[in-house]
Design an enzyme around this catalytic site. Structure first.
Site, PDB file in Angstrom:
ATOM      1  N   GLY A 124       3.078   2.930  13.977  1.00  0.00           N
ATOM      2  CA  GLY A 124       3.867   1.731  14.247  1.00  0.00           C
ATOM      3  C   GLY A 124       3.413   1.015  15.505  1.00  0.00           C
ATOM      4  N   LYS A 158       0.849  -1.195   0.000  1.00  0.00           N
ATOM      5  CA  LYS A 158       0.000   0.000   0.000  1.00  0.00           C
ATOM      6  C   LYS A 158       0.886   1.246   0.000  1.00  0.00           C
ATOM      7  CE  LYS A 158      -1.803   2.651   3.106  1.00  0.00           C
ATOM      8  NZ  LYS A 158      -1.819   4.002   2.467  1.00  0.00           N
ATOM      9  N   GLU A 183       9.503  15.051  16.534  1.00  0.00           N
ATOM     10  CA  GLU A 183       9.910  14.990  15.131  1.00  0.00           C
ATOM     11  C   GLU A 183       9.096  16.005  14.337  1.00  0.00           C
ATOM     12  OE1 GLU A 183      10.949  11.545  11.905  1.00  0.00           O
ATOM     13  OE2 GLU A 183       9.049  11.358  12.955  1.00  0.00           O
ATOM     14  N   GLU A 217      10.091   0.603  10.720  1.00  0.00           N
ATOM     15  CA  GLU A 217      11.081   1.675  10.605  1.00  0.00           C
ATOM     16  C   GLU A 217      10.311   2.972  10.812  1.00  0.00           C
ATOM     17  OE1 GLU A 217      12.759   4.721   9.406  1.00  0.00           O
ATOM     18  OE2 GLU A 217      12.821   3.912   7.369  1.00  0.00           O
ATOM     19  N   GLY A 271       7.005   4.518   8.623  1.00  0.00           N
ATOM     20  CA  GLY A 271       6.102   5.645   8.864  1.00  0.00           C
ATOM     21  C   GLY A 271       6.241   6.155  10.276  1.00  0.00           C
ATOM     22  N   SER A 272       5.162   6.704  10.800  1.00  0.00           N
ATOM     23  CA  SER A 272       5.214   7.359  12.105  1.00  0.00           C
ATOM     24  C   SER A 272       5.252   6.343  13.244  1.00  0.00           C
ATOM     25  CB  SER A 272       4.005   8.278  12.285  1.00  0.00           C
ATOM     26  OG  SER A 272       2.826   7.501  12.477  1.00  0.00           O
ATOM     27  N   THR A 273       5.827   6.760  14.358  1.00  0.00           N
ATOM     28  CA  THR A 273       5.895   5.913  15.549  1.00  0.00           C
ATOM     29  C   THR A 273       4.497   5.601  16.071  1.00  0.00           C
ATOM     30  OG1 THR A 273       8.078   6.742  16.142  1.00  0.00           O
ATOM     31  CG2 THR A 273       6.772   5.795  17.919  1.00  0.00           C
ATOM     32  N   GLU A 274       3.599   6.576  15.993  1.00  0.00           N
ATOM     33  CA  GLU A 274       2.234   6.387  16.479  1.00  0.00           C
ATOM     34  C   GLU A 274       1.546   5.231  15.740  1.00  0.00           C
ATOM     35  OE1 GLU A 274      -2.030   8.840  16.582  1.00  0.00           O
ATOM     36  OE2 GLU A 274      -0.222   9.783  15.774  1.00  0.00           O
ATOM     37  N   CYS A 309      13.196  10.438   7.946  1.00  0.00           N
ATOM     38  CA  CYS A 309      13.078   9.944   9.325  1.00  0.00           C
ATOM     39  C   CYS A 309      14.416   9.975  10.057  1.00  0.00           C
ATOM     40  CB  CYS A 309      12.488   8.531   9.351  1.00  0.00           C
ATOM     41  SG  CYS A 309      13.219   7.425   8.157  1.00  0.00           S
TER      42      CYS A 309
END
Length: 478
Positions: free
Chosen positions: A241, A184, A389, A258, A236-239, A292
């Site tokens: 993830g 995606k 970030e 990552e 992508g974002s930590t949130e 990132c």
């Protein structure tokens, strides 16, 4: 300080992108309509609609995963490594043949300068396919046992900052190891992934080995949660993830993440300052700071801080901000209005909390999503601009007195993706690299990527590695 001369415009032709008015998703070797709402993908430099893109729904995800499963069981897992390698080599050469088309398309859809798309993104994407093609028939000798097996179907979700390159990082090792893929792309940058689907068809890749399902977060969530996906890879974002980790917990799926970063770029007092300034600029203003592993926190030894900042401001003043298709442009457009709003809000917090803001005195285009390269000095570790970030062309400068203080400040973050060290002393490089809690540490350079080198982070920057021999493990049953 501004440039003593004006650069004549040097635009790349947008006709090279061969833009279509509409694009469809790619499932089981065919371009097909999607059941989701149509996405309008926008040029962030002009705010014009580039194309309409068919979006997937959960039924489409089911069909894509079923196609990938059939291709895995009936064709791809049965092919010897040297036969899989032929397809990967063919894809790599086709990326090279269509390099100008891909570069222009990427800059139109993403907003990054054409010289970055042309000289970094597209060549490195091809290099990943070449590198992993070389591994396809050598997996027995990769250090993971005498007969490592593929996992099955890989569900992959990629971000908008490096659309084609992140696709290559994900798809190349998956195919080399014998897996099939449902990928995606990001909602705002689906076009190069769909042209890559055409490259797969051009290469004669068996139907179902690679499937591309555009859509928003709900499509990614459906793919991640799908019961017939064996491996999930997300950048992508930590949130997000963390949400993915909760979703796959206990499901028996292999997972690599990552995620975000807040990298420290450490400048010691013996560093060659002019070279260092170039590295700092590359570290934070490359791709508008949409990286990132960007060197967004600059830690400078007190005795050289004033001189370095003076040189840095002078250099940043010469960066050309504007049309991403102009070959002279250094800093392109912010990818979306939403991201521009986030950058604007975080920089305002820096001023509110007492940091000194300096922004390049450049003229910004009247249309599009642009943000002037910005440097904050007098930054304290407690400030949001030092902790969160920003994902934009914004640098936070802190100072230190001793090497131990530099390491303590560098490690004072929940992230752990990358770091940079600038010094003349090799012993200091080795000492600092050992103590920095980061997955990638650059010495006297920054943002250097190579398919032979593993990349990944610790803590809230995720886990697992992509690239190199180590990156193969994520796609093998070992």
């Amino acid at each position: 300080m501004t440039s003593p001369w004006e650069y004549a415009p040097a635009p790349e032709s947008r006709e090279l992108a061969d833009l279509k008015p509409s694009y469809r998703m790619f499932v089981d070797g065919e371009f097909v309509d999607g059941g989701g709402q149509t996405i309008k993908t926008v040029n962030p430099a002009t705010e014009e609609t580039l194309a309409e893109v068919a979006s997937a729904d959960t039924g489409d995800v089911d069909r894509a995963v079923a196609a990938a499963r059939r291709a895995y069981e009936q064709v791809w897992s049965k092919l010897p490594g040297k036969e899989r390698a032929k397809y990967l080599f063919r894809i790599a050469r086709l990326i090279q043949e269509r390099a100008r088309e891909l570069a222009v398309l990427e800059s139109l859809d993403n907003g990054k300068p054409i010289k970055e798309s042309r000289d970094v993104d597209v060549p490195t994407a091809a290099a990943h396919f070449f590198h992993h093609a070389g591994w396809a028939d050598k997996l027995d000798h990769a250090g993971f046992g005498p007969n490592p097996k593929p996992l099955g179907v890989a569900g992959q979700v990629i971000p908008w900052n490096f659309p084609l390159l992140m696709l290559a990082w994900k798809i190349a090792p998956a195919l080399a190891c014998g897996n099939t893929v449902v990928l995606k792309p990001a909602e705002t940058t689906p076009l190069s992934a769909l042209v890559f689907a055409d490259i797969c068809r051009q290469a004669g890749l068996p139907a179902g080995v690679v499937n591309i399902v555009p859509g928003a977060g709900d499509v990614g969530a459906a793919l991640v949660a799908h019961s017939d996906v064996d491996k999930v890879a997300f950048t992508g974002s930590t949130e997000v993830g963390k949400q993915i980790q909760r979703t796959v917990a206990g499901a028996g799926k292999k997972l690599t993440l990552e995620l975000g970063g807040k990298a420290a770029n450490i400048v010691f007092d013996d560093a060659p300052l002019d070279q260092t300034v170039e590295g700092i600029v590359t570290g934070i203003f490359f791709n508008q700071g949409h990286v990132c592993c960007a060197g967004s926190r600059l830690l400078v030894q007190e005795s050289v801080a004033e001189e370095l900042l003076e040189k840095l401001r002078a250099r940043v003043s010469t960066l050309r901000v504007g049309d991403p298709l102009d070959k002279n442009t250094d800093v392109g457009a912010i990818n979306s209005a939403e991201q521009l709003s986030k950058i604007t809000e975080l920089t305002a917090s820096g001023e509110t909390e007492g940091a000194q803001r300096w922004s390049s005195p450049c003229d910004l285009p009247e249309r599009g999503f642009f943000f002037a390269p910005t440097v904050f000095s007098g930054v304290q570790q407690s400030m949001r601009i030092a902790r969160e970030e920003i994902f934009g062309p914004v640098l936070s400068v802190l100072t230190f007195r001793t090497p131990d203080e530099a390491i303590a400040k560098a490690n004072n973050t929940p992230y752990g993706l990358s770091a940079g060290i600038w010094t003349e002393k090799g012993s200091r490089i080795l000492w600092a690299a050992q103590k920095l809690r980061a997955g990638v540490v650059w010495a006297n350079t920054f943002n250097r990527f190579d398919p032979t080198a593993p990349f990944g982070g610790y803590r809230e920057s995720g886990f697992g590695r992509e690239g190199g021999r180590a990156g193969l493990e994520a796609y093998l049953d070992v």
